[in-house]
Design a protein around this motif. Structure first.
Motif, PDB file in Angstrom:
ATOM      1  N   ILE A  40       0.870  -1.181   0.000  1.00 49.57           N
ATOM      2  CA  ILE A  40       0.000   0.000   0.000  1.00 49.57           C
ATOM      3  C   ILE A  40       0.905   1.228   0.000  1.00 49.57           C
ATOM      4  O   ILE A  40       1.896   1.266   0.735  1.00 49.57           O
ATOM      5  CB  ILE A  40      -0.917   0.037   1.244  1.00 49.57           C
ATOM      6  N   ALA A  41       0.593   2.218  -0.809  1.00 45.29           N
ATOM      7  CA  ALA A  41       1.397   3.437  -0.825  1.00 45.29           C
ATOM      8  C   ALA A  41       0.541   4.630  -1.205  1.00 45.29           C
ATOM      9  O   ALA A  41      -0.415   4.512  -1.966  1.00 45.29           O
ATOM     10  CB  ALA A  41       2.563   3.303  -1.799  1.00 45.29           C
ATOM     11  N   LYS A  42       0.903   5.772  -0.649  1.00 45.49           N
ATOM     12  CA  LYS A  42       0.228   7.030  -0.962  1.00 45.49           C
ATOM     13  C   LYS A  42       1.244   8.155  -0.805  1.00 45.49           C
ATOM     14  O   LYS A  42       1.890   8.267   0.245  1.00 45.49           O
ATOM     15  CB  LYS A  42      -0.955   7.259  -0.019  1.00 45.49           C
ATOM     16  N   ASN A  43       1.405   8.952  -1.838  1.00 41.82           N
ATOM     17  CA  ASN A  43       2.369  10.063  -1.787  1.00 41.82           C
ATOM     18  C   ASN A  43       3.732   9.587  -1.301  1.00 41.82           C
ATOM     19  O   ASN A  43       4.465  10.322  -0.633  1.00 41.82           O
ATOM     20  CB  ASN A  43       1.854  11.178  -0.861  1.00 41.82           C
ATOM     21  N   SER A  44       4.081   8.365  -1.645  1.00 44.55           N
ATOM     22  CA  SER A  44       5.246   7.728  -1.021  1.00 44.55           C
ATOM     23  C   SER A  44       6.583   8.259  -1.504  1.00 44.55           C
ATOM     24  O   SER A  44       7.609   7.961  -0.892  1.00 44.55           O
ATOM     25  CB  SER A  44       5.193   6.216  -1.247  1.00 44.55           C
ATOM     26  N   THR A  45       6.612   9.019  -2.583  1.00 44.13           N
ATOM     27  CA  THR A  45       7.869   9.591  -3.061  1.00 44.13           C
ATOM     28  C   THR A  45       7.880  11.119  -2.994  1.00 44.13           C
ATOM     29  O   THR A  45       8.730  11.763  -3.590  1.00 44.13           O
ATOM     30  CB  THR A  45       8.163   9.139  -4.508  1.00 44.13           C
ATOM     31  N   VAL A  46       6.936  11.687  -2.245  1.00 45.25           N
ATOM     32  CA  VAL A  46       6.895  13.139  -2.059  1.00 45.25           C
ATOM     33  C   VAL A  46       7.842  13.523  -0.924  1.00 45.25           C
ATOM     34  O   VAL A  46       7.754  12.991   0.178  1.00 45.25           O
ATOM     35  CB  VAL A  46       5.464  13.614  -1.735  1.00 45.25           C
ATOM     36  N   LYS A  47       8.747  14.455  -1.206  1.00 48.03           N
ATOM     37  CA  LYS A  47       9.724  14.883  -0.202  1.00 48.03           C
ATOM     38  C   LYS A  47       9.062  15.765   0.851  1.00 48.03           C
ATOM     39  O   LYS A  47       8.283  16.661   0.521  1.00 48.03           O
ATOM     40  CB  LYS A  47      10.867  15.640  -0.870  1.00 48.03           C
ATOM     41  N   ARG A  48       9.436  15.498   2.124  1.00 46.58           N
ATOM     42  CA  ARG A  48       8.875  16.271   3.225  1.00 46.58           C
ATOM     43  C   ARG A  48       9.738  16.069   4.463  1.00 46.58           C
ATOM     44  O   ARG A  48      10.527  15.124   4.527  1.00 46.58           O
ATOM     45  CB  ARG A  48       7.437  15.846   3.511  1.00 46.58           C
ATOM     46  N   PRO A  49       9.589  16.930   5.477  1.00 44.52           N
ATOM     47  CA  PRO A  49      10.303  16.694   6.732  1.00 44.52           C
ATOM     48  C   PRO A  49       9.822  15.388   7.371  1.00 44.52           C
ATOM     49  O   PRO A  49       8.658  15.007   7.237  1.00 44.52           O
ATOM     50  CB  PRO A  49       9.920  17.893   7.603  1.00 44.52           C
ATOM     51  N   VAL A  50      10.728  14.710   8.070  1.00 44.42           N
ATOM     52  CA  VAL A  50      10.361  13.434   8.703  1.00 44.42           C
ATOM     53  C   VAL A  50      10.616  13.456  10.203  1.00 44.42           C
ATOM     54  O   VAL A  50      10.545  12.414  10.863  1.00 44.42           O
ATOM     55  CB  VAL A  50      11.114  12.257   8.048  1.00 44.42           C
ATOM     56  N   ALA A  51      10.925  14.639  10.751  1.00 41.11           N
ATOM     57  CA  ALA A  51      11.080  14.809  12.192  1.00 41.11           C
ATOM     58  C   ALA A  51      12.044  13.769  12.767  1.00 41.11           C
ATOM     59  O   ALA A  51      13.087  13.501  12.194  1.00 41.11           O
ATOM     60  CB  ALA A  51       9.703  14.754  12.866  1.00 41.11           C
ATOM     61  N   SER A  52      11.677  13.165  13.886  1.00 39.48           N
ATOM     62  CA  SER A  52      12.600  12.275  14.590  1.00 39.48           C
ATOM     63  C   SER A  52      12.753  10.895  13.977  1.00 39.48           C
ATOM     64  O   SER A  52      13.511  10.079  14.516  1.00 39.48           O
ATOM     65  CB  SER A  52      12.166  12.136  16.057  1.00 39.48           C
ATOM     66  N   LEU A  53      12.086  10.626  12.864  1.00 39.81           N
ATOM     67  CA  LEU A  53      12.434   9.401  12.141  1.00 39.81           C
ATOM     68  C   LEU A  53      13.886   9.477  11.679  1.00 39.81           C
ATOM     69  O   LEU A  53      14.509   8.449  11.398  1.00 39.81           O
ATOM     70  CB  LEU A  53      11.506   9.184  10.940  1.00 39.81           C
ATOM     71  N   THR A  54      14.411  10.706  11.631  1.00 40.31           N
ATOM     72  CA  THR A  54      15.832  10.915  11.343  1.00 40.31           C
ATOM     73  C   THR A  54      16.703  10.108  12.304  1.00 40.31           C
ATOM     74  O   THR A  54      17.783   9.625  11.933  1.00 40.31           O
ATOM     75  CB  THR A  54      16.173  12.413  11.464  1.00 40.31           C
ATOM     76  N   LYS A  55      16.241   9.951  13.536  1.00 40.58           N
ATOM     77  CA  LYS A  55      17.045   9.260  14.551  1.00 40.58           C
ATOM     78  C   LYS A  55      17.229   7.772  14.244  1.00 40.58           C
ATOM     79  O   LYS A  55      18.103   7.124  14.838  1.00 40.58           O
ATOM     80  CB  LYS A  55      16.421   9.450  15.927  1.00 40.58           C
ATOM     81  N   ILE A  56      16.428   7.217  13.333  1.00 40.33           N
ATOM     82  CA  ILE A  56      16.681   5.846  12.888  1.00 40.33           C
ATOM     83  C   ILE A  56      18.057   5.791  12.233  1.00 40.33           C
ATOM     84  O   ILE A  56      18.843   4.869  12.478  1.00 40.33           O
ATOM     85  CB  ILE A  56      15.590   5.373  11.909  1.00 40.33           C
ATOM     86  N   ALA A  57      18.338   6.780  11.385  1.00 41.39           N
ATOM     87  CA  ALA A  57      19.645   6.834  10.728  1.00 41.39           C
ATOM     88  C   ALA A  57      20.758   7.036  11.747  1.00 41.39           C
ATOM     89  O   ALA A  57      21.809   6.387  11.684  1.00 41.39           O
ATOM     90  CB  ALA A  57      19.676   7.950   9.685  1.00 41.39           C
ATOM     91  N   THR A  58      20.539   7.928  12.713  1.00 41.66           N
ATOM     92  CA  THR A  58      21.543   8.168  13.739  1.00 41.66           C
ATOM     93  C   THR A  58      21.835   6.886  14.514  1.00 41.66           C
ATOM     94  O   THR A  58      22.988   6.511  14.728  1.00 41.66           O
ATOM     95  CB  THR A  58      21.062   9.268  14.705  1.00 41.66           C
ATOM     96  N   GLY A  59      20.770   6.197  14.922  1.00 38.98           N
ATOM     97  CA  GLY A  59      20.943   4.986  15.708  1.00 38.98           C
ATOM     98  C   GLY A  59      21.645   3.873  14.962  1.00 38.98           C
ATOM     99  O   GLY A  59      22.576   3.242  15.490  1.00 38.98           O
ATOM    100  N   VAL A  60      21.238   3.620  13.737  1.00 39.41           N
ATOM    101  CA  VAL A  60      21.849   2.513  12.992  1.00 39.41           C
ATOM    102  C   VAL A  60      23.284   2.857  12.593  1.00 39.41           C
ATOM    103  O   VAL A  60      24.136   1.967  12.497  1.00 39.41           O
ATOM    104  CB  VAL A  60      20.994   2.121  11.771  1.00 39.41           C
ATOM    105  N   MET A  61      23.569   4.138  12.385  1.00 38.37           N
ATOM    106  CA  MET A  61      24.944   4.541  12.110  1.00 38.37           C
ATOM    107  C   MET A  61      25.853   4.176  13.281  1.00 38.37           C
ATOM    108  O   MET A  61      26.951   3.635  13.103  1.00 38.37           O
ATOM    109  CB  MET A  61      25.008   6.052  11.884  1.00 38.37           C
ATOM    110  N   VAL A  62      25.390   4.456  14.500  1.00 32.64           N
ATOM    111  CA  VAL A  62      26.188   4.164  15.685  1.00 32.64           C
ATOM    112  C   VAL A  62      26.346   2.661  15.873  1.00 32.64           C
ATOM    113  O   VAL A  62      27.439   2.166  16.170  1.00 32.64           O
ATOM    114  CB  VAL A  62      25.560   4.810  16.936  1.00 32.64           C
ATOM    115  N   VAL A  63      25.261   1.920  15.683  1.00 28.54           N
ATOM    116  CA  VAL A  63      25.314   0.463  15.827  1.00 28.54           C
ATOM    117  C   VAL A  63      26.276  -0.142  14.809  1.00 28.54           C
ATOM    118  O   VAL A  63      27.097  -1.006  15.144  1.00 28.54           O
ATOM    119  CB  VAL A  63      23.899  -0.140  15.679  1.00 28.54           C
TER     120      VAL A  63
END
Length: 319
Positions: A40-63
């Motif tokens: 299922i997808a809707k507007n799935s390739t529209v660029k927008r702010p993602v707030a603290s979902l950014t921290k997924i990248a931070t966390g996995v980078m550290v791991v």
């Protein structure tokens, strides 16, 4: 009959946070993580702010860094950097420059408590390691952000740009991504057992050591859906981004008998990413049975693929 909607926005689409919020312009991606099948997808390739979902990248980078460098997250300590004194956003542990906490405790606070200052502390510590490895000097947090964007490139997150390790909009600027790109990041992160273990905890006791000794805190996961089958991963909320959520839903493997009599085992994991979605938890819960219904129909029909670029979310393994 449940249909899968895949809405592909034009690459040149300009994001206006106020307009998007006013129009209820939400975005979603529901994908089976092992096959990459978009359900299922809707507007799935529209660029927008993602707030603290950014921290997924931070966390996995550290791991990833800790595993590659042989660093023990439980014993290596990070020093809270001066940047926390002038940075906006949540500081639930009241971290002050010069205080110390283990990398694992900083990760727990970042991933469970959505702690912006813990995210900065991780970026500062690991960024210093990145600079030292290259024999360079400079801003360690900036060096960490460069590597975050390298990870995004390696995962083929073509519409993602990170500008900080926490996801806040600062001085009118925000990192941008898409529901599809964040689904890629979430799938990659949840391939890492260490990351999965941390992101699925409902609560965790952590501590930080300052001039007056150790202070203990009991962190509660901002993702209220975590359970035996919902394994994380992260929430996020800002005025520009709206309510955001990424969750990973586990299902028992599909076991089938092959023509030769042996057993075939197919793992199954649903990834749901919601951006700018009011009542995100209720919406995510409603998408779980819908997503599995689309997946079951696809599998029962022989798992056909007509257009791989549209139907399959490819998540490279950059390691």
């Amino acid at each position: 009959m449940i249909r899968a909607f895949i809405c592909l926005a034009a690459a040149a689409c300009i994001f206006n946070p106020k307009l998007a919020s006013a129009q209820g312009n939400d975005a979603m991606m529901v994908v089976e993580a092992h096959s990459g099948k978009v359900l299922i997808a809707k507007n799935s390739t529209v660029k927008r702010p993602v707030a603290s979902l950014t921290k997924i990248a931070t966390g996995v980078m550290v791991v990833d860094w800790a595993e590659a460098a042989g660093i023990d997250l439980d014993t290596r300590e990070a020093v809270v950097p001066p940047a926390v004194a002038t940075s906006p956003g949540a500081n639930p542990m009241n971290l002050q420059p010069g205080e110390r906490l283990t990398l694992r405790n900083a990760l727990y606070s970042t991933l469970l408590g959505s702690d912006n200052m813990a995210a900065l502390t991780l970026a500062d510590h690991v960024g210093r390691e990145f600079l030292a490895r290259k024999g360079r000097s400079g801003d360690p947090i900036a060096a960490f952000i460069v590597e975050m964007n390298h990870l995004a490139e390696a995962l083929e997150m073509k519409k993602t740009t990170f500008i900080n390790p926490h996801g806040l909009e600062i001085n009118g600027k925000a990192g941008l991504s898409t529901a599809a790109d964040m689904a890629k990041l979430s799938i990659y992160a949840m391939r890492r057992p260490g990351f999965t273990f941390m992101s699925r905890q409902k609560e965790r006791k952590v501590s930080v050591t300052g001039a007056e000794g150790a202070r203990a805190f009991n962190l509660k996961n901002t993702n209220e859906l975590v359970s035996d089958v919902i394994l994380g991963v992260k929430t996020g909320t800002t005025q520009a981004a709206g309510e955001c959520l990424s969750i990973s839903v586990e299902r028992d493997p599909l076991i089938r008998t092959k023509p030769d009599g042996s057993k075939g085992v197919t793992p199954r994991r649903l990834m749901i990413v919601l951006l700018n979605t009011p009542n995100r938890f209720d919406r995510a819960k409603s998408l779980i049975p819908s997503g599995w219904a689309v997946y079951d129909q696809w599998v029962n029909s022989g798992a056909p693929i007509k257009d791989r670029n549209r139907e399959i979310l490819n998540v490279p393994n950059p390691r």
